[in-house]
Design a protein around this motif. Structure first.
Motif, PDB file in Angstrom:
ATOM      1  N   ILE A 121       0.922  -1.215  -0.010  1.00 41.52           N
ATOM      2  CA  ILE A 121       0.112  -0.221   0.114  1.00 41.52           C
ATOM      3  C   ILE A 121       0.856   1.208  -0.165  1.00 41.52           C
ATOM      4  O   ILE A 121       1.792   1.313   0.836  1.00 41.52           O
ATOM      5  CB  ILE A 121      -0.847  -0.072   1.334  1.00 41.52           C
ATOM      6  CG1 ILE A 121      -1.562  -1.251   1.400  1.00 41.52           C
ATOM      7  CG2 ILE A 121      -2.012   1.325   1.259  1.00 41.52           C
ATOM      8  CD1 ILE A 121      -2.345  -1.781   0.124  1.00 41.52           C
ATOM      9  N   ALA A 122       0.888   2.076  -0.932  1.00 38.53           N
ATOM     10  CA  ALA A 122       1.826   3.036  -1.184  1.00 38.53           C
ATOM     11  C   ALA A 122       1.232   4.362  -1.709  1.00 38.53           C
ATOM     12  O   ALA A 122       0.497   4.312  -2.335  1.00 38.53           O
ATOM     13  CB  ALA A 122       2.781   2.493  -2.140  1.00 38.53           C
ATOM     14  N   TRP A 123       2.125   5.546  -1.283  1.00 39.04           N
ATOM     15  CA  TRP A 123       1.911   6.742  -1.922  1.00 39.04           C
ATOM     16  C   TRP A 123       3.384   7.015  -2.416  1.00 39.04           C
ATOM     17  O   TRP A 123       4.362   7.098  -1.961  1.00 39.04           O
ATOM     18  CB  TRP A 123       1.400   7.850  -0.860  1.00 39.04           C
ATOM     19  CG  TRP A 123       1.584   9.235  -1.369  1.00 39.04           C
ATOM     20  CD1 TRP A 123       0.914   9.910  -2.296  1.00 39.04           C
ATOM     21  CD2 TRP A 123       2.506   9.983  -0.916  1.00 39.04           C
ATOM     22  NE1 TRP A 123       1.279  11.184  -2.557  1.00 39.04           N
ATOM     23  CE2 TRP A 123       2.244  11.211  -1.699  1.00 39.04           C
ATOM     24  CE3 TRP A 123       3.919   9.918   0.114  1.00 39.04           C
ATOM     25  CZ2 TRP A 123       3.084  12.516  -1.549  1.00 39.04           C
ATOM     26  CZ3 TRP A 123       4.616  11.165  -0.078  1.00 39.04           C
ATOM     27  CH2 TRP A 123       4.125  12.307  -0.647  1.00 39.04           C
ATOM     28  N   ASN A 124       3.100   7.599  -4.029  1.00 40.27           N
ATOM     29  CA  ASN A 124       4.419   7.915  -4.285  1.00 40.27           C
ATOM     30  C   ASN A 124       4.245   9.336  -5.146  1.00 40.27           C
ATOM     31  O   ASN A 124       3.168   9.493  -5.951  1.00 40.27           O
ATOM     32  CB  ASN A 124       4.852   7.077  -5.820  1.00 40.27           C
ATOM     33  CG  ASN A 124       6.258   7.217  -6.320  1.00 40.27           C
ATOM     34  OD1 ASN A 124       6.471   8.440  -6.366  1.00 40.27           O
ATOM     35  ND2 ASN A 124       6.911   6.053  -6.577  1.00 40.27           N
ATOM     36  N   PRO A 125       4.620  10.439  -4.535  1.00 39.53           N
ATOM     37  CA  PRO A 125       4.450  11.563  -5.285  1.00 39.53           C
ATOM     38  C   PRO A 125       4.901  11.858  -6.656  1.00 39.53           C
ATOM     39  O   PRO A 125       4.371  12.725  -7.319  1.00 39.53           O
ATOM     40  CB  PRO A 125       5.321  12.696  -4.385  1.00 39.53           C
ATOM     41  CG  PRO A 125       6.405  11.692  -3.733  1.00 39.53           C
ATOM     42  CD  PRO A 125       5.792  10.204  -3.657  1.00 39.53           C
ATOM     43  N   ALA A 126       5.737  11.012  -7.303  1.00 40.93           N
ATOM     44  CA  ALA A 126       6.010  10.843  -8.704  1.00 40.93           C
ATOM     45  C   ALA A 126       4.973  10.289  -9.524  1.00 40.93           C
ATOM     46  O   ALA A 126       5.393  10.299 -10.926  1.00 40.93           O
ATOM     47  CB  ALA A 126       7.547  10.441  -8.816  1.00 40.93           C
ATOM     48  N   TRP A 127       3.979   9.516  -8.592  1.00 43.05           N
ATOM     49  CA  TRP A 127       3.167   8.747  -9.805  1.00 43.05           C
ATOM     50  C   TRP A 127       1.580   9.416  -9.644  1.00 43.05           C
ATOM     51  O   TRP A 127       1.101   8.724  -8.499  1.00 43.05           O
ATOM     52  CB  TRP A 127       3.167   7.306  -9.272  1.00 43.05           C
ATOM     53  CG  TRP A 127       4.600   6.761  -9.650  1.00 43.05           C
ATOM     54  CD1 TRP A 127       5.496   7.111 -10.144  1.00 43.05           C
ATOM     55  CD2 TRP A 127       4.685   5.142  -9.769  1.00 43.05           C
ATOM     56  NE1 TRP A 127       6.429   6.292 -10.357  1.00 43.05           N
ATOM     57  CE2 TRP A 127       6.142   4.959  -9.827  1.00 43.05           C
ATOM     58  CE3 TRP A 127       3.934   4.256  -9.203  1.00 43.05           C
ATOM     59  CZ2 TRP A 127       6.530   3.561  -9.817  1.00 43.05           C
ATOM     60  CZ3 TRP A 127       4.413   2.993  -9.182  1.00 43.05           C
ATOM     61  CH2 TRP A 127       5.609   2.684  -9.755  1.00 43.05           C
TER      62      TRP A 127
END
Length: 139
Positions: A121-127
């Motif tokens: 479960i992730a948050w990626n500011p570049a995506w």
């Protein structure tokens, strides 16, 4: 909650061999690569090929042979990661790694479903995530 898979990550044994298969065999173009992982932009999701040992370490699991994998569900904010991990644990998931910030950026945690399949479960500011749930590389 949106029904989506953001990233499929395949555990691999040899990055160069895997890259040759996907780049030269399929003709795919990586959107990101480093000494452990290569990402390919797919139709609405990402495919990652990551050295099995590094993937296992990131999940805080024992050594993983090639053929291992992790599915990913990206969320729109850092603050959404841990509550979703906690909710999934309430409904039969096994927490593998609570939410934290990896060295490469973003925020993520891992949980196993009742059959021991790993989900990141992730948050990626570049995506960014479109309103339809599509992730894309840095657009």
């Amino acid at each position: 909650m949106q029904q989506q898979i953001s990233v499929i990550t395949l555990g691999i044994a040899d990055l160069a061999r895997s890259r040759r298969f996907y780049v030269e065999g399929f003709g795919w173009k990586p959107v990101f690569e480093n000494p452990e992982i290569v990402f390919y932009q797919m139709n609405g999701l990402m495919l990652g090929t990551w050295l099995g040992k590094a993937l296992a370490e990131d999940m805080q699991r024992e050594a993983m042979r090639s053929g291992g994998f992790a599915l990913a569900h990206n969320v729109p904010s850092r603050e959404a990661v841990q509550p979703l991990l906690d909710r999934l644990a309430q409904f039969g998931g096994k927490m593998l790694r609570p939410g934290d910030a990896p060295p490469h950026g973003g925020f993520r945690g891992y949980i196993a479903d009742p059959d021991d399949h790993a989900w990141e479960i992730a948050w990626n500011p570049a995506w960014p995530i479109s309103p339809e749930g599509y992730v894309s590389w840095g657009t």
